[in-house]
Enzyme design. Structure first.
Site, PDB file in Angstrom:
ATOM      1  N   LYS A  22       0.852  -1.204   0.000  1.00 49.34           N
ATOM      2  CA  LYS A  22       0.000   0.000   0.000  1.00 49.34           C
ATOM      3  C   LYS A  22       0.885   1.251   0.000  1.00 49.34           C
ATOM      4  CE  LYS A  22      -1.583   1.485   4.157  1.00 49.34           C
ATOM      5  NZ  LYS A  22      -1.251   2.859   4.528  1.00 49.34           N
ATOM      6  N   ASN A  23       1.850   1.306   0.902  1.00 48.44           N
ATOM      7  CA  ASN A  23       2.634   2.542   1.071  1.00 48.44           C
ATOM      8  C   ASN A  23       3.580   2.811  -0.082  1.00 48.44           C
ATOM      9  OD1 ASN A  23       1.256   2.897   3.396  1.00 48.44           O
ATOM     10  ND2 ASN A  23       2.972   2.477   4.773  1.00 48.44           N
ATOM     11  N   CYS A 118      -4.333  12.020  12.994  1.00 48.32           N
ATOM     12  CA  CYS A 118      -4.763  10.646  12.725  1.00 48.32           C
ATOM     13  C   CYS A 118      -5.043  10.018  14.083  1.00 48.32           C
ATOM     14  CB  CYS A 118      -3.691   9.888  11.960  1.00 48.32           C
ATOM     15  SG  CYS A 118      -2.361   9.358  13.003  1.00 48.32           S
ATOM     16  N   ARG A 123       0.104  14.671  13.089  1.00 48.99           N
ATOM     17  CA  ARG A 123       1.122  14.262  12.104  1.00 48.99           C
ATOM     18  C   ARG A 123       1.359  15.473  11.212  1.00 48.99           C
ATOM     19  NH1 ARG A 123      -0.509   8.562   9.859  1.00 48.99           N
ATOM     20  NH2 ARG A 123       1.446   8.750   8.696  1.00 48.99           N
ATOM     21  N   PRO A 124       2.348  16.283  11.603  1.00 51.34           N
ATOM     22  CA  PRO A 124       2.559  17.573  10.924  1.00 51.34           C
ATOM     23  C   PRO A 124       3.020  17.398   9.475  1.00 51.34           C
ATOM     24  CG  PRO A 124       4.340  17.088  12.452  1.00 51.34           C
ATOM     25  CD  PRO A 124       3.300  16.031  12.671  1.00 51.34           C
ATOM     26  N   VAL A 125       2.876  18.452   8.705  1.00 51.89           N
ATOM     27  CA  VAL A 125       3.380  18.471   7.313  1.00 51.89           C
ATOM     28  C   VAL A 125       4.284  19.681   7.107  1.00 51.89           C
ATOM     29  CG1 VAL A 125       1.523  17.124   6.242  1.00 51.89           C
ATOM     30  CG2 VAL A 125       1.248  19.611   6.562  1.00 51.89           C
ATOM     31  N   ASP A 126       4.823  20.205   8.210  1.00 53.24           N
ATOM     32  CA  ASP A 126       5.657  21.412   8.106  1.00 53.24           C
ATOM     33  C   ASP A 126       6.869  21.198   7.206  1.00 53.24           C
ATOM     34  OD1 ASP A 126       6.307  19.622  10.292  1.00 53.24           O
ATOM     35  OD2 ASP A 126       7.923  20.991  10.771  1.00 53.24           O
ATOM     36  N   LEU A 127       7.437  19.995   7.233  1.00 51.00           N
ATOM     37  CA  LEU A 127       8.629  19.738   6.403  1.00 51.00           C
ATOM     38  C   LEU A 127       8.272  19.748   4.909  1.00 51.00           C
ATOM     39  CD1 LEU A 127      10.265  16.877   8.488  1.00 51.00           C
ATOM     40  CD2 LEU A 127      10.921  19.287   8.443  1.00 51.00           C
ATOM     41  N   ASP A 308       6.012   0.777  11.731  1.00 47.35           N
ATOM     42  CA  ASP A 308       4.770   0.108  11.315  1.00 47.35           C
ATOM     43  C   ASP A 308       4.702  -1.336  11.789  1.00 47.35           C
ATOM     44  OD1 ASP A 308       4.365   1.765   8.074  1.00 47.35           O
ATOM     45  OD2 ASP A 308       4.112   2.419  10.145  1.00 47.35           O
ATOM     46  N   ARG A 400      -8.170  -0.981   5.413  1.00 46.89           N
ATOM     47  CA  ARG A 400      -7.368   0.045   4.730  1.00 46.89           C
ATOM     48  C   ARG A 400      -6.011  -0.504   4.319  1.00 46.89           C
ATOM     49  NH1 ARG A 400      -6.684   5.491   7.786  1.00 46.89           N
ATOM     50  NH2 ARG A 400      -5.355   5.668   5.976  1.00 46.89           N
TER      51      ARG A 400
HETATM   52  C1  EPZ Z   1       4.711   7.119   6.190  1.00 45.05           C
HETATM   53  O1  EPZ Z   1       3.974   8.124   6.860  1.00 45.05           O
HETATM   54  C2  EPZ Z   1       3.814   5.890   6.190  1.00 45.05           C
HETATM   55  N1  EPZ Z   1       2.572   6.179   5.479  1.00 45.05           N
HETATM   56  C3  EPZ Z   1       3.499   5.473   7.616  1.00 45.05           C
HETATM   57  O2  EPZ Z   1       2.754   4.261   7.557  1.00 45.05           O
HETATM   58  C4  EPZ Z   1       4.805   5.202   8.362  1.00 45.05           C
HETATM   59  O3  EPZ Z   1       4.506   4.912   9.710  1.00 45.05           O
HETATM   60  C5  EPZ Z   1       5.701   6.446   8.278  1.00 45.05           C
HETATM   61  O4  EPZ Z   1       5.925   6.809   6.896  1.00 45.05           O
HETATM   62  C6  EPZ Z   1       7.063   6.220   8.924  1.00 45.05           C
HETATM   63  O5  EPZ Z   1       7.716   5.160   8.296  1.00 45.05           O
HETATM   64  C7  EPZ Z   1       2.560   6.065   4.134  1.00 45.05           C
HETATM   65  O6  EPZ Z   1       3.550   5.720   3.512  1.00 45.05           O
HETATM   66  C8  EPZ Z   1       1.256   6.365   3.457  1.00 45.05           C
HETATM   67  P1  EPZ Z   1       6.934  10.507   8.082  1.00 45.05           P
HETATM   68  P2  EPZ Z   1       4.528   9.663   6.838  1.00 45.05           P
HETATM   69  O7  EPZ Z   1       6.679  11.804   7.395  1.00 45.05           O
HETATM   70  O8  EPZ Z   1       5.172   9.934   5.547  1.00 45.05           O
HETATM   71  C9  EPZ Z   1       7.555  13.705  11.492  1.00 45.05           C
HETATM   72  C10 EPZ Z   1       0.963   2.827   8.003  1.00 45.05           C
HETATM   73  O9  EPZ Z   1       0.640   2.292   9.068  1.00 45.05           O
HETATM   74  N2  EPZ Z   1       7.193  14.719  10.482  1.00 45.05           N
HETATM   75  O10 EPZ Z   1       8.112   9.665   7.649  1.00 45.05           O
HETATM   76  O11 EPZ Z   1       3.414  10.530   7.285  1.00 45.05           O
HETATM   77  C11 EPZ Z   1       6.388  12.824  11.881  1.00 45.05           C
HETATM   78  O12 EPZ Z   1       5.607  13.427  12.907  1.00 45.05           O
HETATM   79  C12 EPZ Z   1       1.382   4.272   7.991  1.00 45.05           C
HETATM   80  O13 EPZ Z   1       1.008   2.248   6.894  1.00 45.05           O
HETATM   81  C13 EPZ Z   1       7.301  16.068  10.812  1.00 45.05           C
HETATM   82  O14 EPZ Z   1       7.675  16.431  11.927  1.00 45.05           O
HETATM   83  O15 EPZ Z   1       5.640   9.594   7.977  1.00 45.05           O
HETATM   84  C14 EPZ Z   1       7.074  11.581  12.368  1.00 45.05           C
HETATM   85  O16 EPZ Z   1       7.499  11.754  13.703  1.00 45.05           O
HETATM   86  C15 EPZ Z   1       1.185   4.933   9.331  1.00 45.05           C
HETATM   87  N3  EPZ Z   1       6.962  16.992   9.876  1.00 45.05           N
HETATM   88  C16 EPZ Z   1       8.329  11.490  11.482  1.00 45.05           C
HETATM   89  O17 EPZ Z   1       8.479  12.794  10.900  1.00 45.05           O
HETATM   90  C17 EPZ Z   1       6.559  16.649   8.616  1.00 45.05           C
HETATM   91  O18 EPZ Z   1       6.294  17.548   7.793  1.00 45.05           O
HETATM   92  C18 EPZ Z   1       8.211  10.483  10.361  1.00 45.05           C
HETATM   93  O19 EPZ Z   1       7.022  10.774   9.658  1.00 45.05           O
HETATM   94  C19 EPZ Z   1       6.459  15.270   8.302  1.00 45.05           C
HETATM   95  C20 EPZ Z   1       6.793  14.326   9.247  1.00 45.05           C
END
Ligand code: EPZ
Length: 421
Positions: A22-23, A118, A123-127, A308, A400
């Site tokens: 999926k991911n 969630c 789950r921020p998107v600031d980056l 995960d 999902r």
């Molecule tokens: C992806 O989520 C996966 N989702 C998640 O899987 C997985 O847990 C995660 O990567 C980590 O491996 C998909 O691929 C659809 P991140 P993502 O951005 O991209 C912080 C599942 O169960 N962060 O790598 O959202 C964040 O809070 C799902 O299949 C910021 O601070 O994860 C976290 O602590 C759940 N600012 C860390 O980075 C940002 O702008 C890693 O998050 C983005 C992230």
């Protein structure tokens, strides 16, 4: 809403076919919008999140055909004419936020809803947003929507992700390949899902170097062709079933269609519990030990222990002979499964982002609540280990992320049925 009824304890014996990831599929669906021709994706799992993303693509005007009996998706992006991803779809599935990079990358404009939180917290998107601004894309916020604008070419530059982020790496790649003269992502995510996206984009004509490393440099190209690509197998599904086989006494599973290279050190870690793990090409065999030994873990970005699989591993440790800990350094609050497992009799104590587990526990069936995708599957694992019957509510979370879960598990001896809540 559906619930699962699970009878236990049951050993699992036999073969389980592994589905597409999926991911890994979701960013490929977004990448299809960058092409000038149709894109065909094979080995795409029949999952709610995929159906949701297909609908997001249709909203912007792409033609999407999901031949789901063949696990094939055909996307024709040539008629995309509406550059917005609406809140009611994005809030359902966070990965829809990839539409921001794809639309602004291809069309120079995107209006995408902020994804919101969630089940287990913010789950921020600031980056994502800071990286796009560093590239030279203008970002503004308007009533919960992000508006991104860019001319035909933005200067690019470099941006360091702190912390490393899978989603931000993906969004920045999608925005940069057609739009940024030269852009470097430092501390980029190296998950197999990101590597596959880079390889597919390069096959379509993109110019990405450093693939597989934590420094990716993208040089602008003007167009991307279509093509046919096969999606990776789901490494988290593989890990989940490996854990199932380890924690259910008498189990012996063969997982078919795996890519062991995507598992990092996970097989060796599982061997430390006394579990027999054999890797033979696309087949991974796992046999439960007589006595399961406790092995503590701490999650990390790839190739570290995947967050995960954190809940599933903690669930397995309730059956281990001794005490252990599970710490999540990626998501500090991803422990909503702990109080649910305690209802089944698990001795677990949460302290900040570490759960302390005393094993072994004789689990007793009860009604428990799913809260998010990986917590839900952990409750299924616990239900198969527990005596008598468990009810797992709100299994839509499972639908999902796990294709045909009850069919796959029942085919190897589980006693799992679906019913209305
Ligand atoms: C992806 O989520 C996966 N989702 C998640 O899987 C997985 O847990 C995660 O990567 C980590 O491996 C998909 O691929 C659809 P991140 P993502 O951005 O991209 C912080 C599942 O169960 N962060 O790598 O959202 C964040 O809070 C799902 O299949 C910021 O601070 O994860 C976290 O602590 C759940 N600012 C860390 O980075 C940002 O702008 C890693 O998050 C983005 C992230």
């Amino acid at each position: 809403m559906d619930k699962f009824i699970v009878k236990g304890p049951t050993p699992l014996k036999g073969n389980i076919p592994i589905s597409g990831s999926k991911n890994a599929a979701l960013p490929l669906l977004a990448a299809a919008l960058l092409a000038d021709e149709p894109v065909v994706l094979e080995n795409v799992p029949r999952l709610q999140d995929i159906y949701t993303f297909n609908n997001v693509l249709r909203v912007v005007g792409a033609q999407v055909q999901f031949q789901d009996s063949e696990n094939r998706v055909i996307i024709d992006p040539s008629n995309v004419n509406y550059l917005e991803a609406p809140y009611d779809l994005v809030r359902k599935m966070r990965a829809s936020f990839y539409m921001l990079g794809a639309l602004v990358g291809k069309h120079g404009y995107a209006k995408v809803s902020m994804p919101g939180g969630c089940a287990w917290g913010p789950r921020p998107v600031d980056l994502h947003l800071k990286g796009l601004e560093a590239m030279g894309i203008s970002i503004s916020l308007d009533k919960g929507y992000v508006i991104a604008k860019a001319g035909t070419s933005v200067p690019g530059g470099r941006y360091r992700l702190e912390p490393s982020s899978v989603g931000a790496t993906i969004n920045l790649l999608l925005a940069a390949v057609l739009r940024a003269e030269s852009f470097t992502i430092e501390n980029a995510a190296k998950e197999p899902d990101v590597v596959q996206l880079c390889k597919v984009l390069n096959s379509m004509g993109a110019n990405i170097s450093g693939v597989g490393s934590d420094t990716l440099t993208i040089k602008q190209v003007r167009t991307l062709s279509g093509g046919s690509f096969r999606n990776d197998p789901d490494r988290i599904e593989v890990g989940t079933f490996m854990i199932a086989s380890a924690m259910l006494p008498g189990s012996s599973l063969r997982l078919i269609g795996c890519n062991a290279e995507h598992l990092g050190d996970f097989p060796n870690l599982l061997r430390q519990t006394g579990t027999k793990v054999d890797l033979d090409g696309e087949v991974i065999s796992v046999q439960a030990p007589e006595i399961l030994k406790p092995v503590s873990i701490t999650t990390d970005i790839y190739p570290g222990f995947p967050t995960d699989l954190q809940a599933q591993w903690a669930t397995m440790l309730t059956q281990a002979h001794g005490n252990s800990t599970v710490t999540d350094t990626v998501y500090f609050d991803r422990f909503s499964y702990v109080p649910e497992l305690s209802r089944l009799g698990a001795q677990m104590k949460l302290a900040k982002n570490t759960v302390h587990i005393q094993g072994p526990n004789l689990l007793e069936g009860a009604s428990v609540m799913s809260t998010d995708l990986r917590a839900s599957v952990s409750l299924v694992l616990a239900g198969m280990a527990a005596k008598n019957t468990s009810e797992i509510l709100r299994v839509y979370h499972l639908d999902r992320g796990y294709e045909s879960l009850e069919d796959k598990l029942n085919a190897v001896g589980a006693k799992l049925s679906r019913a209305q809540e």
